[in-house]
Motif scaffolding. Structure first.
Motif, PDB file in Angstrom:
ATOM      1  N   ARG A 277      61.294  37.145  89.089  1.00  0.00           N
ATOM      2  CA  ARG A 277      60.442  36.171  89.771  1.00  0.00           C
ATOM      3  C   ARG A 277      60.453  36.538  91.258  1.00  0.00           C
TER       4      ARG A 277
ATOM      5  N   GLU B  40      55.642  36.191  88.509  1.00  0.00           N
ATOM      6  CA  GLU B  40      56.600  36.632  87.491  1.00  0.00           C
ATOM      7  C   GLU B  40      56.091  37.931  86.898  1.00  0.00           C
TER       8      GLU B  40
ATOM      9  N   ARG C 110      62.521  41.412  83.774  1.00  0.00           N
ATOM     10  CA  ARG C 110      61.581  40.386  84.218  1.00  0.00           C
ATOM     11  C   ARG C 110      62.137  39.814  85.516  1.00  0.00           C
TER      12      ARG C 110
ATOM     13  N   GLU D  56      53.998  32.663  94.085  1.00  0.00           N
ATOM     14  CA  GLU D  56      55.067  32.974  93.137  1.00  0.00           C
ATOM     15  C   GLU D  56      54.533  33.946  92.095  1.00  0.00           C
TER      16      GLU D  56
ATOM     17  N   ARG E 241      59.096  35.669  95.129  1.00  0.00           N
ATOM     18  CA  ARG E 241      58.472  34.661  96.001  1.00  0.00           C
ATOM     19  C   ARG E 241      58.034  35.324  97.303  1.00  0.00           C
TER      20      ARG E 241
END
Ligand code: ZN
Ligand code: ZN
Ligand code: FE
Length: 751
Positions: free
Chosen positions: A9, A48, A7, A46, A11
């Motif tokens: 994140r 995820e 996983r 953003e 940006r």
């Protein structure tokens, strides 16, 4: 990672909001079977993501490679998270946004998908003149406030129909959160009116308009950023009528064509021009006329080029289906006034010019003229940067003040500029600040830009000319003010574009700017960085009888240069006496080193153009007269000293000799240009010898001249100089506000 599942994140920053980025991410993730979410936040987007390692990597690869057409990614960064499970991917509501980070897009041309729908009889948007999507359509011109959503645009009065609402809310749809989306059932409508404003009853206003244009009428057409005056460009009578009613005697008129093939049939294009013309910005490009082009000679008399653009709104695409090769599309204004953009205003101001009005009920919040550019010295050079480009920012050099600065620009070809977080946002073209409507438009531009960026300026930068309306505004607005010399600002505009702040040789060949010695500068050799400048040399001073007004009368400058040199031009006895008296007594006669006035003089002496009916006419026609293969030039002495003085009158004396011996005008014109390039080379050499600097920046209105720019660049590079030129803002006064902003940001960083 034993399971092979990760996983992350991600940006993404840049121009990634309001351009269809979230639906793009959504469909990419869905296609790859990844779980997670995407949302807009204060810094951009953003994301995820959770899924198999290989698929996550593919996602990252495609994210940048196939992002939506209007998105401009500045950076992508990823961090690892603990896997959290989950099956689906969703678009989440935006978190509370710091509005400062959001970029407002320029207005872009209709995209290929919308065009297809426009022409598809089975589509519900068939022939609907305001169709748009996330990839195209109006932005800057319709936004009344931020954050950017429909309620804060001039589309707020149109309530979406259920079909449009469904598109708008569907993340997989091209119109997901396309704020101006609409259709014939719910959106703006066109209607035709006569010159008194009375509606002309007809089932198909655009079809009727095509008939009227084909029959020779002049129609005022409300477009994206304002009104155009349109007529059939192949109809002499129609074009002549438009010219006489608009009191625009000789200035070239822009034309619109339906496609690249038609453009090719009226003009010669290089590969770069063929690529730039259909770009989403749709500038007017100055293109070399093709023999047998079939348009009226009155469209661009005495010019070697046509100003050509392609249709850029659905309305234009529909209008261009008429039986004419091209339409004249000139700004809807009287000379010197801002372009009309409101229905009542247009009906009031254009009723003497237009026979009919093609109106609509979508308001234009901020007027925006067409952008005008040409290719020279290997790149696109702007003559006017406005629609399609404003307010896209320029990244300033590192280390400058982060205070918000408003730069108010000069008096002619005004733009304003606002800085925020290290970027400079240059406004649309405001125009010449010479009358009350233009000044009102200037005030609106200042407000619009500050509102959209959600900033309040902490300082104001302005020209040193005390009489400019923009200077007066700056001095009275109550903010700390930074004064910037006009030619320093021109050179700084080049440095700002490049994101550099180092000492360069700056050559500013320009019309006019306020000099520190009280004279009118415009043929300047500087060394400068953003902090300061020093004047190393300039063209010799000549009297400028009549001051600014003389820029309309090139024959006066011819007289000034010829007083000592030779035969006087045919000049009315009375006027000659007046000029002599003015010069003798220095009455209303400042001194000038202006290169623009030198070009005026040469143009008048060669009988190319003695009176300017529009700004820059004499030098433009002189450039058009140049023989392409002439390498001769006239030498000018340089008086050594600090500053050194370039004896430009030597050039004029040789030019007159050439004329006397019957040298063709084309040869003389080319030799004159070559001489100006030679003089620039010699001035730069002098400074290099003194200061050891070999990087040059050229800017100022005279460099709109493609012949001069190419010659000068070639000479300098042959001699080992590095040459920097404007490519984002105009070399002319439209670029001054950017230079002012950069200089002020530099000076404020020191205090
Ligand atoms: Zn579209
Ligand atoms: Zn609708
Ligand atoms: Fe200037």
């Amino acid at each position: 990672m034993s399971t092979g599942v990760r996983r992350i994140r991600v940006r993404v920053t840049g121009a990634v909001q309001g351009v269809g980025f979230r639906p793009f991410v959504y469909s990419l993730a869905a296609r790859l079977g990844l779980a997670g979410h995407v949302l807009n936040d204060s810094n951009g987007v953003e994301i995820e993501l959770e899924g198999k390692n290989g698929l996550v990597n593919r996602f990252l690869g495609e994210l940048e490679a196939s992002s939506p057409p209007l998105a401009i990614i500045s950076s992508v960064s990823a961090e690892e998270l603990e896997p959290a499970g989950g099956e689906s991917f969703e678009i989440r509501a935006s978190v509370r946004q710091d509005r400062r980070a959001v970029l407002v897009s320029p207005d872009y041309a209709t995209c290929p998908d919308c065009l297809r729908e426009l022409d598809d009889p089975a589509d519900r948007r068939h022939r609907y003149p305001f169709t748009n999507c996330t990839n195209c359509g109006p932005r800057y011109t319709i936004i009344t406030d931020i954050p950017y959503d429909r309620a804060r645009t001039t589309m707020s009065v149109f309530e979406m129909c259920p079909d449009c609402r469904a598109d708008y809310e569907d993340p997989s749809n091209r119109r997901f959160h396309a704020e101006p989306t609409c259709c014939a059932a719910c959106g703006p409508k066109v209607y035709l009116a006569d010159r008194t404003g009375s509606p002309v009853g007809c089932a198909d206003p655009i079809g009727k308009c095509r008939e009227l244009l084909a029959a020779g009428s002049v129609v005022a057409v409300k477009g994206l950023g304002g009104f155009h005056l349109a007529c059939d460009a192949s109809n002499d009578e129609a074009v002549a009528g438009l010219r006489s009613r608009k009191t625009r005697e000789e200035k070239p008129l822009a034309v619109m064509v339906r496609d690249l093939d038609t453009a090719e049939s009226i003009a010669m294009m290089t590969r770069e021009e063929r690529e730039a013309l259909p770009g989403k910005e749709r500038p007017i490009l100055l293109l070399k006329k093709r023999d047998g082009h079939g348009l009226s000679e009155l469209v661009a008399p005495k010019s070697a080029t046509f100003g050509v653009m392609l249709s850029y709104t659905p309305l234009h695409h529909l209008l261009m289906k008429g039986p004419y090769p091209a339409l004249v599309m000139t700004s809807g204004n009287m000379t010197d006034e801002p372009i009309a953009h409101r229905n009542d205003d247009a009906l009031g101001r254009l009723s003497e010019i237009a026979d009919f009005f093609l109106l609509n009920d979508r308001d234009i919040h901020i007027r925006t003229d067409d952008s005008v550019a040409r290719f020279s010295a290997g790149a696109v050079r702007f003559l006017r940067r406005s629609r399609g480009y404003a307010p896209f920012p320029v990244a300033l050099p590192e280390g400058l003040s982060r205070n918000v600065i408003l730069a108010v620009g000069p008096e002619l070809k005004n733009t304003v500029c606002v800085t925020r977080n290290g970027s400079a946002f240059v406004s649309h073209h405001v125009g010449d600040l010479k009358n009350a409507p233009a000044y009102a438009s200037f005030l609106q531009a200042v407000d619009h830009l500050s509102n959209m960026l959600d900033v309040a300026p902490a300082a104001v930068a302005h020209d040193t000319h005390p009489a400019y309306l923009s200077t007066k505004y700056a001095k009275e607005c109550g903010l700390p003010a930074v004064e910037v010399q006009h030619h320093h600002a021109h050179i700084a505009s080049v440095l700002a574009e490049r994101g550099i702040d180092e000492r360069v040789i700056g050559v500013s060949f320009d019309g006019a700017g306020w000099g520190d010695d009280g004279h009118v500068w415009g043929g300047e050799f500087l060394t400068c960085d953003l902090a300061s400048y020093r004047r190393h040399g300039h063209l010799e001073y000549q009297p400028l009888p009549g001051g600014d007004a003389t820029s309309r009368k090139p024959y006066r400058m011819a007289y000034v240069y010829l007083r000592d040199a030779g035969p006087l031009p045919d000049l009315d006895e009375q006027e000659r006496k007046t000029l002599d008296r003015m010069i003798e007594r220095s009455f209303n006669t400042p001194l000038t080193s202006s290169a623009g006035r030198l070009f005026d003089a040469a143009s008048a002496i060669l009988n190319v153009c003695a009176v300017n009916t529009y700004e820059g006419q004499a030098p433009m026609e002189l450039e058009a007269a140049c023989a392409g293969d002439e390498n001769g030039s006239y030498r000018a002495r340089i008086d050594d000293g600090s500053p050194f003085i370039v004896r430009a009158s030597d050039i004029i004396a040789r030019l007159v000799e050439d004329m006397r011996t019957g040298t063709p005008v084309e040869t003389c014109a080319a030799r004159f240009h070559n001489s100006a390039a030679q003089v620039i080379l010699e001035g730069c050499r002098t400074i290099r010898d003194r200061e050891g600097i070999s990087r040059t920046a050229l800017s100022g209105g005279v460099f709109a001249n493609g012949y001069l720019l190419e010659k000068t660049k070639a000479l300098l590079e042959e001699d080992g100089f590095d040459v920097l030129l404007n490519t984002i803002v105009p070399a002319g006064d439209g670029g001054v506000s950017l230079g002012q902003a950069a200089i002020a940001a530099r000076r404020l960083s020191c205090v």
